[in-house]
Design a protein around this motif. Structure first.
Motif, short mmCIF file in Angstrom:
data_model
loop_
_atom_site.label_atom_id
_atom_site.label_comp_id
_atom_site.label_asym_id
_atom_site.label_seq_id
_atom_site.Cartn_x
_atom_site.Cartn_y
_atom_site.Cartn_z
N ALA A 56 0.82 -1.21 0.00
CA ALA A 56 0.00 0.00 0.00
C ALA A 56 0.85 1.26 0.00
CB ALA A 56 -0.96 -0.01 1.19
N GLY A 57 1.95 1.25 -0.77
CA GLY A 57 2.81 2.41 -0.87
C GLY A 57 3.86 2.53 0.20
N ASN A 58 3.87 1.63 1.16
CA ASN A 58 4.85 1.67 2.24
C ASN A 58 5.93 0.64 1.98
OD1 ASN A 58 2.05 2.41 3.42
ND2 ASN A 58 3.49 3.31 4.86
N LYS A 59 7.17 1.07 1.95
CA LYS A 59 8.30 0.16 1.79
C LYS A 59 8.35 -0.81 2.97
CE LYS A 59 13.34 0.01 1.44
NZ LYS A 59 14.60 0.79 1.54
N VAL A 60 8.68 -2.07 2.69
CA VAL A 60 8.83 -3.06 3.75
C VAL A 60 10.31 -3.42 3.89
CG1 VAL A 60 8.13 -5.32 4.62
CG2 VAL A 60 6.54 -4.00 3.20
N ASN A 61 10.84 -3.25 5.08
CA ASN A 61 12.22 -3.62 5.39
C ASN A 61 12.23 -4.92 6.18
OD1 ASN A 61 13.30 -1.13 4.32
ND2 ASN A 61 12.59 -0.12 6.19
N TYR A 62 13.08 -5.86 5.78
CA TYR A 62 13.21 -7.13 6.48
C TYR A 62 14.56 -7.14 7.19
CZ TYR A 62 9.30 -8.27 3.49
OH TYR A 62 8.07 -8.25 2.86
N LEU A 63 14.52 -7.23 8.52
CA LEU A 63 15.70 -7.07 9.36
C LEU A 63 16.00 -8.38 10.07
CD1 LEU A 63 14.36 -3.73 10.81
CD2 LEU A 63 15.98 -3.96 8.93
N PHE A 64 17.06 -9.06 9.63
CA PHE A 64 17.35 -10.42 10.12
C PHE A 64 18.42 -10.42 11.19
CE2 PHE A 64 17.74 -14.90 10.18
CZ PHE A 64 19.09 -15.16 10.33
N LEU A 65 18.18 -11.22 12.25
CA LEU A 65 19.20 -11.51 13.25
C LEU A 65 19.19 -13.01 13.56
CD1 LEU A 65 18.93 -8.57 15.83
CD2 LEU A 65 20.74 -8.95 14.14
N ASP A 66 20.37 -13.56 13.76
CA ASP A 66 20.53 -14.96 14.12
C ASP A 66 20.36 -15.13 15.62
OD1 ASP A 66 23.45 -17.15 14.23
OD2 ASP A 66 21.32 -17.65 14.32
N GLU A 67 19.48 -16.08 16.03
CA GLU A 67 19.34 -16.36 17.46
C GLU A 67 20.08 -17.62 17.88
OE1 GLU A 67 17.65 -19.21 17.63
OE2 GLU A 67 15.60 -19.02 16.94
N ALA A 68 20.84 -18.20 16.93
CA ALA A 68 21.79 -19.28 17.24
C ALA A 68 21.17 -20.45 18.00
CB ALA A 68 22.98 -18.73 18.02
N SER A 69 19.88 -20.71 17.79
CA SER A 69 19.17 -21.81 18.45
C SER A 69 19.19 -21.67 19.97
CB SER A 69 19.78 -23.16 18.06
OG SER A 69 19.92 -23.28 16.66
N ASP A 70 19.21 -20.44 20.45
CA ASP A 70 19.34 -20.17 21.88
C ASP A 70 18.26 -19.19 22.31
OD1 ASP A 70 21.20 -20.20 24.41
OD2 ASP A 70 20.80 -18.09 23.99
N SER A 71 17.51 -19.53 23.34
CA SER A 71 16.38 -18.70 23.75
C SER A 71 16.83 -17.35 24.30
CB SER A 71 15.52 -19.44 24.78
OG SER A 71 16.28 -19.81 25.91
N THR A 72 17.97 -17.31 25.02
CA THR A 72 18.47 -16.04 25.53
C THR A 72 18.86 -15.12 24.38
OG1 THR A 72 19.29 -17.11 27.54
CG2 THR A 72 20.20 -14.96 26.99
N ALA A 73 19.49 -15.69 23.36
CA ALA A 73 19.87 -14.91 22.18
C ALA A 73 18.64 -14.43 21.42
CB ALA A 73 20.77 -15.74 21.27
N ALA A 74 17.59 -15.24 21.43
CA ALA A 74 16.35 -14.84 20.75
C ALA A 74 15.75 -13.60 21.39
CB ALA A 74 15.34 -15.99 20.78
N VAL A 75 15.73 -13.57 22.72
CA VAL A 75 15.20 -12.40 23.43
C VAL A 75 16.08 -11.18 23.16
CG1 VAL A 75 14.79 -11.41 25.71
CG2 VAL A 75 14.09 -13.77 25.23
N ALA A 76 17.40 -11.36 23.21
CA ALA A 76 18.31 -10.24 22.96
C ALA A 76 18.12 -9.70 21.55
CB ALA A 76 19.75 -10.69 23.17
#
Length: 383
Positions: A56-76
């Motif tokens: 709808a006219g708004n650019k979509v940015n996809y921002l990837f981070l690796d959580e390394a299969s770790d729940s603490t890293a996922a939260v961070a």
């Protein structure tokens, strides 16, 4: 093609006010690019490359981070994306523990999350915390239902289970105990192994000593091949069942002829060509397969990429309505997006037809899976 047509329609929508059109939609993607779940996470990441460039006219940015299969890293990772990039939506994490871990920051920051993990407890019951969490996967009981129905129909009385020694295997222990009891099937062995194990001979010998009528392997990808191969090596000739995760990765290649005939719950994202033409998800699943294999090669289709691909279909459907509530980057837009996803009905994706509601953040139901098996190295629906 269906997704392309949908995204084209989204691009053609006129915004109601220029301030809404001016802001980018920021989508956080937190997946396991490394660690024990990396094979799954990288497949999911592949599925996100088909997302719309704008809505709808708004650019979509996809921002990837690796959580390394770790729940603490996922939260961070989620906190970093919220605090530094002001994301409007999170897709992921890959693992069940990681997905449970991001519920608290989702509630704190009021950011909707589309988890790619399968456990229904992530989204049910829909309470003050889980109202922010959705998923694009079937539940364990959805997977188990066609398997246990086939066992009961074919006269299985005693079953042995061998599965991962983690939350995935624990969930299957629970659902297998419940459904086997309801089906009149005795669960006479329940063995566990680590995803990184190179042998399960000790567990296999215990299973053989129990003399079950059938064996269920609760594992995914290449590690799911290990129990099957060692069961066959030790002479077990009875029926073997697998979970949906067995349809992923190198399982077929590793098991070869030994894997012929294994029964699995089958998703249209993998076996759509063998589904009846009147299946409501067949056309969307065939589109996904054509696009995905066109980019990543023949035979590369898989349920995990399909889950991520479907999350972006949901975004494309929901964002136009959310833009009426506020501009991207605002609390109003995030709440609007949450409400819009919760209101989606009849949205066909690679894994089935999604129907959400205030009391249903699973989206998929039993119709998203059929009984399948391996025939001549291919996953096909059993008719």
């Amino acid at each position: 093609m269906m997704l392309r047509s949908l995204l084209g329609a989204c691009l053609g929508l006129q915004c109601l006010a220029m301030p809404v059109c001016a802001a980018d939609i920021n989508v956080g993607i937190v997946l396991s690019a490394t660690g024990p779940a990396a094979a799954i996470g990288n497949a999911e990441r592949n599925g996100t490359v088909f997302g719309p460039a704008s809505i709808a006219g708004n650019k979509v940015n996809y921002l990837f981070l690796d959580e390394a299969s770790d729940s603490t890293a996922a939260v961070a990772a989620m906190r970093k994306l919220v605090q530094e990039r002001n994301i409007d939506l999170l897709i992921g994490p890959t693992t069940t523990p990681g997905s449970f871990a991001v519920i608290d920051p989702a509630v704190e920051f009021k950011v909707p999350v589309i988890s790619l993990a399968p456990v229904n407890a992530l989204v049910s019951p829909v309470d003050a915390r889980r109202r922010w969490i959705f998923k694009t996967t079937t539940n364990d009981d959805h997977e188990a239902t066609p398997l246990f129905a086939h066992m009961k129909r074919t006269g299985v009385k005693e079953l042995a289970l061998i599965g991962f020694a983690d939350s995935y295997g624990d969930a299957w222990s629970k659902v297998s105990a419940e459904i086997s009891a309801a089906s009149g099937i005795a669960l006479i062995a329940n063995e566990k192994y680590a995803r990184t194990d190179t042998t399960v001979l000790g567990q296999v010998l215990k299973i053989l000593a129990a003399r079950p009528d059938a064996v269920l392997i609760a594992a995914s990808g290449a590690p799911a091949a290990l129990p099957l191969l060692q069961l066959r090596e030790k002479g077990y000739a009875g029926p073997i069942y697998g979970t949906l995760g067995a349809t992923f990765g190198d399982f077929r290649k590793l098991t070869g002829v030994q894997g012929e005939g294994i029964f699995v719950p089958l998703s249209p994202a993998v076996g759509a060509a063998s589904f009846p033409d009147n299946d409501p998800a067949k056309a969307a699943a065939l589109e996904f397969i054509a696009r995905y294999e066109g980019r990543f090669g023949p035979g590369s289709r898989n349920i995990f990429a399909g889950s991520a691909y479907d999350a972006l279909i949901l975004l494309a459907h929901a964002a136009p309505a959310a833009l009426k509530a506020g501009a991207p980057g605002t609390a109003e837009f995030r709440e609007g997006l949450r409400t819009a996803i919760e209101s989606l009905k009849g949205v066909a994706g690679s894994r089935g037809v999604y129907n959400y509601g205030p009391d249903n953040h699973t989206g998929l139901d039993q119709s998203a899976l059929v009984l399948g098996r391996m025939e001549k190295g291919e996953w096909v629906a059993v008719r």
